[in-house]
Design an enzyme around this catalytic site. Structure first.
Site, PDB file in Angstrom:
ATOM      1  N   THR A   8       2.275   5.855   9.389  1.00 34.75           N
ATOM      2  CA  THR A   8       2.995   5.547   8.100  1.00 34.75           C
ATOM      3  C   THR A   8       3.855   6.701   7.993  1.00 34.75           C
ATOM      4  O   THR A   8       3.508   8.234   8.421  1.00 34.75           O
ATOM      5  CB  THR A   8       1.957   5.723   6.907  1.00 34.75           C
ATOM      6  OG1 THR A   8       2.559   5.546   5.798  1.00 34.75           O
ATOM      7  CG2 THR A   8       0.946   6.981   7.127  1.00 34.75           C
ATOM      8  N   ASP A  69      -0.515  -1.555   5.513  1.00 30.21           N
ATOM      9  CA  ASP A  69       0.287  -2.224   4.416  1.00 30.21           C
ATOM     10  C   ASP A  69      -0.398  -2.783   3.191  1.00 30.21           C
ATOM     11  O   ASP A  69      -1.434  -3.124   3.181  1.00 30.21           O
ATOM     12  CB  ASP A  69       1.248  -3.652   5.347  1.00 30.21           C
ATOM     13  CG  ASP A  69       2.436  -3.717   4.565  1.00 30.21           C
ATOM     14  OD1 ASP A  69       3.282  -2.994   4.621  1.00 30.21           O
ATOM     15  OD2 ASP A  69       2.451  -4.850   3.906  1.00 30.21           O
ATOM     16  N   SER A  70       0.380  -2.054   2.133  1.00 30.92           N
ATOM     17  CA  SER A  70      -0.562  -2.572   1.023  1.00 30.92           C
ATOM     18  C   SER A  70       0.623  -2.663  -0.268  1.00 30.92           C
ATOM     19  O   SER A  70       1.629  -2.523  -0.057  1.00 30.92           O
ATOM     20  CB  SER A  70      -1.270  -1.268   0.726  1.00 30.92           C
ATOM     21  OG  SER A  70      -0.569  -0.038   0.718  1.00 30.92           O
ATOM     22  N   PHE A 152      -0.155   7.737  -6.496  1.00 28.68           N
ATOM     23  CA  PHE A 152       1.240   7.722  -6.385  1.00 28.68           C
ATOM     24  C   PHE A 152       1.494   6.269  -6.476  1.00 28.68           C
ATOM     25  O   PHE A 152       0.715   5.452  -7.150  1.00 28.68           O
ATOM     26  CB  PHE A 152       1.367   7.857  -4.729  1.00 28.68           C
ATOM     27  CG  PHE A 152       0.929   6.672  -3.872  1.00 28.68           C
ATOM     28  CD1 PHE A 152      -0.563   6.857  -3.348  1.00 28.68           C
ATOM     29  CD2 PHE A 152       1.397   5.863  -3.162  1.00 28.68           C
ATOM     30  CE1 PHE A 152      -1.189   5.894  -2.498  1.00 28.68           C
ATOM     31  CE2 PHE A 152       1.120   4.979  -2.348  1.00 28.68           C
ATOM     32  CZ  PHE A 152      -0.424   5.052  -2.065  1.00 28.68           C
ATOM     33  N   TYR A 154       2.114   2.988  -8.325  1.00 29.84           N
ATOM     34  CA  TYR A 154       1.979   1.966  -9.275  1.00 29.84           C
ATOM     35  C   TYR A 154       0.393   2.645  -9.820  1.00 29.84           C
ATOM     36  O   TYR A 154       0.116   2.140 -10.775  1.00 29.84           O
ATOM     37  CB  TYR A 154       1.879   0.591  -9.136  1.00 29.84           C
ATOM     38  CG  TYR A 154       3.131   0.206  -8.604  1.00 29.84           C
ATOM     39  CD1 TYR A 154       4.129  -0.554  -9.363  1.00 29.84           C
ATOM     40  CD2 TYR A 154       3.305  -0.164  -7.183  1.00 29.84           C
ATOM     41  CE1 TYR A 154       5.388  -1.248  -9.042  1.00 29.84           C
ATOM     42  CE2 TYR A 154       4.328  -0.658  -6.837  1.00 29.84           C
ATOM     43  CZ  TYR A 154       5.489  -1.057  -7.569  1.00 29.84           C
ATOM     44  OH  TYR A 154       6.614  -1.812  -7.020  1.00 29.84           O
TER      45      TYR A 154
END
Ligand code: ITT
Length: 199
Positions: A8, A69-70, A152, A154
């Site tokens: 990442t 992945d999120s 961080f 939302y």
């Protein structure tokens, strides 16, 4: 001590994963490997994108590599922003721009219908080959206006089920105990115990 590379460039993810795994792990991310190109996130699901990121990076790096992945799924928006969470308001959008767009889309949705969830898929790869994926979800609701400066993305507009405060307001220890990422990473850590040292 176990060494782990997270594929990442989002330092927030790296910090959370390090804290969730604790002091038995030394976590590094791609900031240590500027030569590795960004993988195209061309998949249609979190799982597909996590696998693309993990396998691409692990084909160029030694040892075990995981990718995260999120994103956020809002029921009243048919699951949006979903896999587009990072770029909801456009490529290179800021967190604030993404939040503003989401709240504008939800402006006419009553509070009782603002259910949402964060989802995270962690893919584990070695030598370019996928070993496993792990998924975590945390249910909650979207609130307006945003509250809190922690976390961080939302986090300032997401209140997890059974809490009153947003992820932006809750202490990091709480988020890192109950979050989508915490759940996926704990499943991953449990599986590591069963893997051969060479995997
Ligand atoms: P990498 O692909 O380099 O890992 P990214 O930030 O682009 O970094 P994703 O494509 O997985 O990663 O997008 C994840 C986005 O979903 C992230 O930028 C946030 O907007 C949101 N998100 C994911 N987890 C979150 C969390 O724990 N809290 C708040 N927002 C989150």
């Amino acid at each position: 001590m176990q060494h782990l590379i997270v594929a990442t460039r989002n330092a927030h993810k790296t910090r959370e994963i390090q804290r969730i795994l604790g002091a038995d792990f030394a976590v590094r991310d791609l900031s240590a490997y500027p030569e590795i190109p960004e993988a195209a996130e061309s998949g249609k699901t979190f799982g597909e994108n996590a696998v693309l990121k993990a396998t691409a990076a692990s084909s160029q790096l030694p040892g075990r590599v995981v990718a995260d992945d999120s994103g956020l799924e809002v029921d009243a928006l048919g699951g949006a922003p979903g896999i587009y969470s990072a770029r909801y308001a456009g490529q290179n959008a800021t967190n604030k721009q993404n939040i503003d767009k989401l709240l504008a889309e939800l402006a006419r949705v009553e509070r009782a219908k603002r259910s949402a969830r964060f989802r995270c898929v962690i893919a584990l790869a070695h030598g370019g080959k996928l070993l496993a994926t792990f998924e975590g979800v945390v249910e909650g609701v979207i609130v307006d206006p945003p509250r809190g400066r922690g976390g961080f993305g939302y986090d300032p507009i997401f209140v997890p089920q059974e809490f009153e405060q947003t992820f932006g307001e809750l202490p990091a220890e709480v988020k890192n105990r109950i979050s989508h990422r915490a759940r996926a990473i704990r499943l991953f850590a449990a599986r590591l115990v069963a893997l051969k040292p060479s995997d």
